[in-house]
Scaffold this motif. Structure first.
Motif, mmCIF file in Angstrom:
data_model
loop_
_atom_site.group_PDB
_atom_site.id
_atom_site.type_symbol
_atom_site.label_atom_id
_atom_site.label_comp_id
_atom_site.label_asym_id
_atom_site.label_seq_id
_atom_site.Cartn_x
_atom_site.Cartn_y
_atom_site.Cartn_z
ATOM 1 N N GLY A 148 47.276 56.345 73.258
ATOM 2 C CA GLY A 148 47.423 56.325 71.747
ATOM 3 C C GLY A 148 46.202 56.463 70.825
ATOM 4 N N ALA A 149 44.945 55.547 71.280
ATOM 5 C CA ALA A 149 43.758 55.922 70.835
ATOM 6 C C ALA A 149 43.370 57.362 69.936
ATOM 7 N N ALA A 150 43.542 57.926 70.948
ATOM 8 C CA ALA A 150 43.755 59.453 71.109
ATOM 9 C C ALA A 150 44.002 60.319 69.916
ATOM 10 N N TYR A 151 45.403 59.193 69.635
ATOM 11 C CA TYR A 151 46.010 59.994 68.016
ATOM 12 C C TYR A 151 45.449 59.331 66.871
ATOM 13 N N ASP A 152 44.523 58.523 66.500
ATOM 14 C CA ASP A 152 44.963 57.327 65.441
ATOM 15 C C ASP A 152 43.198 56.498 64.748
ATOM 16 N N LEU A 153 42.223 56.458 65.752
ATOM 17 C CA LEU A 153 41.424 55.470 65.822
ATOM 18 C C LEU A 153 40.435 56.352 64.951
ATOM 19 N N ALA A 154 40.254 57.953 65.562
ATOM 20 C CA ALA A 154 39.097 58.551 64.394
ATOM 21 C C ALA A 154 39.431 58.744 63.246
ATOM 22 N N GLN A 155 41.026 59.346 63.510
ATOM 23 C CA GLN A 155 41.463 59.935 62.419
ATOM 24 C C GLN A 155 41.896 58.627 61.035
ATOM 25 N N SER A 156 41.827 57.421 61.278
ATOM 26 C CA SER A 156 41.837 56.700 60.247
ATOM 27 C C SER A 156 40.441 56.441 59.644
ATOM 28 N N ARG A 157 40.900 56.389 58.112
ATOM 29 C CA ARG A 157 40.230 56.532 56.916
ATOM 30 C C ARG A 157 39.796 55.044 57.145
ATOM 31 N N ALA A 158 40.562 54.374 56.627
ATOM 32 C CA ALA A 158 40.190 52.521 57.129
ATOM 33 C C ALA A 158 39.611 52.531 57.743
ATOM 34 N N LEU A 159 39.720 52.926 59.332
ATOM 35 C CA LEU A 159 39.262 52.106 60.207
ATOM 36 C C LEU A 159 37.685 52.653 59.896
ATOM 37 N N ALA A 160 37.049 54.081 59.558
ATOM 38 C CA ALA A 160 35.769 54.051 59.527
ATOM 39 C C ALA A 160 34.989 53.670 58.711
ATOM 40 N N GLU A 161 35.829 53.194 57.839
ATOM 41 C CA GLU A 161 35.365 52.973 55.974
ATOM 42 C C GLU A 161 34.973 51.125 56.560
ATOM 43 N N LEU A 162 35.789 50.706 57.063
ATOM 44 C CA LEU A 162 35.481 49.327 57.670
ATOM 45 C C LEU A 162 34.381 49.347 58.880
ATOM 46 N N ILE A 163 34.345 49.982 59.850
ATOM 47 C CA ILE A 163 33.229 49.911 60.539
ATOM 48 C C ILE A 163 31.596 50.189 59.749
ATOM 49 N N THR A 164 31.974 51.100 59.230
ATOM 50 C CA THR A 164 30.754 51.239 58.837
ATOM 51 C C THR A 164 30.432 50.229 57.668
ATOM 52 N N LYS A 165 31.684 49.535 57.547
ATOM 53 C CA LYS A 165 30.889 48.217 56.055
ATOM 54 C C LYS A 165 30.364 47.013 57.576
ATOM 55 N N ALA A 166 30.917 47.210 58.724
ATOM 56 C CA ALA A 166 30.837 45.641 59.363
ATOM 57 C C ALA A 166 29.451 46.080 59.843
ATOM 58 N N ASN A 167 28.574 47.680 60.177
ATOM 59 C CA ASN A 167 28.268 47.694 61.056
ATOM 60 C C ASN A 167 26.623 47.269 60.006
ATOM 61 N N ALA A 168 26.580 48.053 58.543
ATOM 62 C CA ALA A 168 25.899 47.468 57.391
ATOM 63 C C ALA A 168 25.735 45.792 57.377
ATOM 64 N N ASN A 169 27.100 45.136 57.776
ATOM 65 C CA ASN A 169 26.475 44.155 57.646
ATOM 66 C C ASN A 169 26.208 43.258 59.258
ATOM 67 N N ASN A 170 25.721 44.283 59.633
ATOM 68 C CA ASN A 170 25.018 43.663 61.043
ATOM 69 C C ASN A 170 26.088 42.901 61.953
#
Length: 277
Positions: A148-170
Motif C-alpha cells: 500500500g505504501a507504493a500508492y501514497d507515501l512518496a505522493q504525500s506532500r504532507a509527509l514530505a514536508e514533515l520528513i523535511t522539517k524533522a530532518n532539519a531538526n536532526n
C-alpha cells in the motif's frame, strides 16, 4: 484397515504437521531471522510509526496495506526500550493491513503480541492523520512498508514536508522495505533531495519482480536511485530471504521485511548516542 479409515487418521495428522511445521520451515529458510536485540532504557523519548492508508492493489481489486511485521517489530522494539510510541497514517483512521501478513504462517511473535494488545489495536484503528503531526513532536519518525505504501507515501506532500522539517531538526528517520518511499520526496536543508548522496536501502526491484507486484506505481530502488541515493542491497536466490540495513547519519533504512529487527536496533543505538551527548 480400509483406505478411508487410514485417510481419516492421516489427514488430520498431516494437517497438524503442516500447521506447526511450515512457520518453522520458513524461519529456517531465512524468513524473519532471529536477532539478538540489545536492551535500551530511553524513557522520555518518543517515536512515531507511519504507515500507508491505501488498501487496494491497483485495479486488481486485491486488498493490501501495511505489512504486519514492518509495523509491529519496530513498534515493540521502541516500546520495550521505554519510548512512547504512536501510530500515524497518511489519511488517519483505521490502517489497512496486508492480508495474511500478521497470520499463519508469516506472523512474527510481535504480530501475535500486537493482535492481543488492546492499546496497540486501538492505535491501528484510530491512527493519527499525518497532517496533524509536528516535526518536533517525536525523536524518531519511522515508516513501515507494505505494498500500500507504493500508492501514497512518496505522493504525500504532507509527509514530505514533515520528513523535511524533522530532518532539519536532526530527528532520527527510519524505514523498512516500501516505507523508504516516504523519504524520496523530502528535501535536505539546502533544498536538494534528502537522499542525494546518502547510503540507503529498501525493497529491491528484483524482489518486487519475484513476488509479481510490479503493478505498483512506485518502486523504492528505482525512486531512491532517481533521488540520487547510493542504493545498497544484499541479494539471495529468493530475494525476500535476504536482509540489509544501511545507516547514514540520522537515516536508518532496512531492505525488506527481514530487516525490521536490525533497523529498530540501529535506530535505538542512534537515540542512545544522542542521549549521552
Amino acid at each position: 484397515m480400509v483406505w478411508w479409515k487410514v485417510a481419516l487418521i492421516s489427514i488430520p495428522i498431516l494437517g497438524i504437521i503442516v500447521w506447526l511445521g511450515l512457520p518453522k520451515l520458513l524461519h529456517a529458510m531465512g524468513l524473519h531471522p532471529s536477532y539478538d536485540m540489545p536492551s535500551y532504557n530511553l524513557k522520555g523519548k518518543r517515536a512515531l510509526v507511519i504507515t500507508t492508508s491505501h488498501d487496494t492493489l491497483g485495479e486488481t481489486g486485491k486488498a493490501t496495506g501495511v505489512f504486519g511485521s514492518e509495523m509491529t517489530v519496530p513498534y515493540y522494539a521502541f516500546l520495550d526500550a521505554g519510548l512512547d510510541v504512536d501510530i500515524a497514517s497518511i489519511k488517519g483512521g483505521e490502517i489497512p493491513v496486508e492480508p495474511f501478513s500478521m497470520g499463519w504462517p508469516l506472523a512474527t511473535p510481535e504480530d501475535k503480541r500486537f493482535k492481543q494488545d488492546a492499546t496497540a489495536m486501538s492505535k491501528l484503528k484510530h491512527s493519527i492523520p499525518i497532517n496533524e503531526i509536528s516535526p518536533d513532536e517525536y525523536d524518531v519518525y519511522y515508516m513501515a512498508g507494505g505494498w500500500g505504501a507504493a500508492y501514497d507515501l512518496a505522493q504525500s506532500r504532507a509527509l514530505a514536508e514533515l520528513i523535511t522539517k524533522a530532518n532539519a531538526n536532526n530527528k532520527v528517520l527510519g524505514s523498512v522495505c516500501h516505507g523508504a518511499l516516504g523519504l524520496v520526496s523530502a528535501k535536505n536543508v539546502d533544498g536538494r533531495p534528502l537522499l542525494e548522496g546518502r547510503n540507503v536501502t529498501g525493497v529491491t526491484n528484483r524482489q518486487i519482480k519475484q513476488l509479481g507486484i510490479e503493478v505498483t506505481p512506485k518502486h523504492p530502488e528505482t525512486e531512491m536511485r532517481k533521488a540520487g541515493a547510493k542504493f545498497e542491497l544484499q541479494t539471495a536466490t529468493i530475494e525476500m530471504l535476504a536482509t540489509h540495513v544501511a545507516v547514514d547519519g540520522n537515516i536508518v533504512t532496512g531492505q525488506n521485511q527481514n530487516s525490521g529487527y536490525e533497523t529498530s536496533h540501529r535506530i535505538l543505538a542512534l537515540l542512545a548516542d544522542k542521549k549521552q551527548l
